[in-house]
Design an enzyme around this catalytic site. Structure first.
Site, mmCIF file in Angstrom:
data_model
loop_
_atom_site.group_PDB
_atom_site.id
_atom_site.type_symbol
_atom_site.label_atom_id
_atom_site.label_comp_id
_atom_site.label_asym_id
_atom_site.label_seq_id
_atom_site.Cartn_x
_atom_site.Cartn_y
_atom_site.Cartn_z
ATOM 1 N N ASP A 31 50.640 37.807 44.990
ATOM 2 C CA ASP A 31 50.817 36.829 43.898
ATOM 3 C C ASP A 31 52.252 36.300 43.911
ATOM 4 O OD1 ASP A 31 50.152 37.080 40.267
ATOM 5 O OD2 ASP A 31 50.319 35.380 41.624
ATOM 6 N N GLY A 116 46.231 46.771 46.417
ATOM 7 C CA GLY A 116 47.674 47.044 46.365
ATOM 8 C C GLY A 116 48.014 47.677 45.029
HETATM 9 N N1 APR Z 1 49.887 37.977 52.553
HETATM 10 C C1 APR Z 1 48.726 38.689 52.612
HETATM 11 N N2 APR Z 1 48.525 39.844 51.952
HETATM 12 C C2 APR Z 1 49.552 40.306 51.201
HETATM 13 C C3 APR Z 1 50.787 39.627 51.077
HETATM 14 C C4 APR Z 1 50.927 38.416 51.801
HETATM 15 N N3 APR Z 1 52.053 37.683 51.753
HETATM 16 N N4 APR Z 1 51.606 40.352 50.245
HETATM 17 C C5 APR Z 1 50.896 41.449 49.883
HETATM 18 N N5 APR Z 1 49.676 41.432 50.458
HETATM 19 C C6 APR Z 1 48.588 42.403 50.384
HETATM 20 C C7 APR Z 1 48.963 43.806 49.960
HETATM 21 O O1 APR Z 1 49.563 44.517 51.041
HETATM 22 C C8 APR Z 1 47.574 44.334 49.604
HETATM 23 O O2 APR Z 1 46.901 44.732 50.787
HETATM 24 O O3 APR Z 1 47.676 41.986 49.388
HETATM 25 C C9 APR Z 1 46.864 43.099 49.026
HETATM 26 C C10 APR Z 1 46.725 43.110 47.510
HETATM 27 O O4 APR Z 1 47.863 43.731 46.933
HETATM 28 P P1 APR Z 1 48.584 43.132 45.620
HETATM 29 O O5 APR Z 1 49.278 41.888 45.973
HETATM 30 O O6 APR Z 1 49.369 44.246 45.023
HETATM 31 O O7 APR Z 1 47.375 42.728 44.670
HETATM 32 P P2 APR Z 1 46.425 43.632 43.747
HETATM 33 O O8 APR Z 1 46.290 45.021 44.229
HETATM 34 O O9 APR Z 1 45.186 42.786 43.574
HETATM 35 O O10 APR Z 1 47.214 43.685 42.361
HETATM 36 C C11 APR Z 1 47.347 42.501 41.628
HETATM 37 O O11 APR Z 1 49.703 42.733 41.465
HETATM 38 O O12 APR Z 1 51.186 41.201 42.208
HETATM 39 C C12 APR Z 1 50.548 41.653 41.090
HETATM 40 O O13 APR Z 1 50.382 39.725 39.680
HETATM 41 C C13 APR Z 1 49.637 40.607 40.504
HETATM 42 O O14 APR Z 1 49.247 41.882 38.540
HETATM 43 C C14 APR Z 1 48.670 41.472 39.768
HETATM 44 C C15 APR Z 1 48.516 42.673 40.686
#
Ligand code: APR
Length: 171
Positions: A31, A116
């Site tokens: 995000d 994540g």
């Molecule tokens: N490109 C692709 N995948 C990514 C990237 C990127 N640039 N950055 C992170 N990821 C991967 C992480 O490594 C993980 O495998 O995206 C996957 C989801 O992780 P998160 O981003 O932490 O998302 P999520 O687990 O759905 O949690 C969402 O986290 O960032 C906050 O605002 C968001 O509150 C929400 C929560």
């Protein structure tokens, strides 16, 4: 369907999916990366959306991203598995696929939603993601290609393994 390891903000497809939260006002992880890469106009657009329920999806333009659209979907926070997390995660993928078709996208890229910060167990999440996408693509869809973009090798291996299992079943 194709699994790639990389940064989803760099992928040139019609739409990328953002693993957002229900405020749609940005955060960390993918995000944060998407908001940084898309630029400040994205946050202004998201403010107009007034949030999004878990499992649903809303679309914005891609702004400074190579992708034309961003489809924002809040995944479920893992709470042990007895709070409908599996159904909600499947609904995230389904909602994004439906919106991608509605916006006449031919290519779409997903991150690994909820695995994540939201701590959804990876193997279970990967199975739900691949099953939901494959079952959707077997129906009427204009999508030509769906990418699964994995940021780390562990996630990439999990998706490759899951997809190879599906391919064995169809051969
Ligand atoms: N490109 C692709 N995948 C990514 C990237 C990127 N640039 N950055 C992170 N990821 C991967 C992480 O490594 C993980 O495998 O995206 C996957 C989801 O992780 P998160 O981003 O932490 O998302 P999520 O687990 O759905 O949690 C969402 O986290 O960032 C906050 O605002 C968001 O509150 C929400 C929560």
């Amino acid at each position: 369907m194709e699994v790639l390891q990389g940064d989803i903000t760099q992928i040139k497809v019609d739409a990328i999916v953002n693993a957002a939260n229900t405020t749609l006002l940005g955060g960390g992880g993918v995000d944060g990366a998407i908001h940084r890469a898309a630029g400040p106009a994205l946050l202004h657009a998201c403010r107009e959306l007034h949030g999004c329920d878990t499992g649903k999806a809303k679309v914005t333009k891609g702004y400074l991203l190579p992708a034309r659209y961003i489809i924002h979907t809040p995944g479920p926070i893992w709470k042990g598995g007895d709070f409908n997390e599996g159904k909600l995660l499947s609904s995230c993928y389904q909602s994004c696929l439906v919106l991608a078709d509605k916006f006449h996208c031919q290519t779409l890229a997903f991150p690994s939603i909820s695995t994540g910060v939201y701590h959804f167990p990876l193997i279970q999440a990967v199975h739900i993601a691949v099953k939901t996408i494959i079952e959707y693509l077997q129906k009427e869809s204009k999508l030509r290609k769906v990418f699964l973009i994995c940021f780390d090798e562990k996630t990439w291996k999990a998706y490759k393994w899951e997809i190879s299992g599906w391919l064995d079943q169809t051969e």
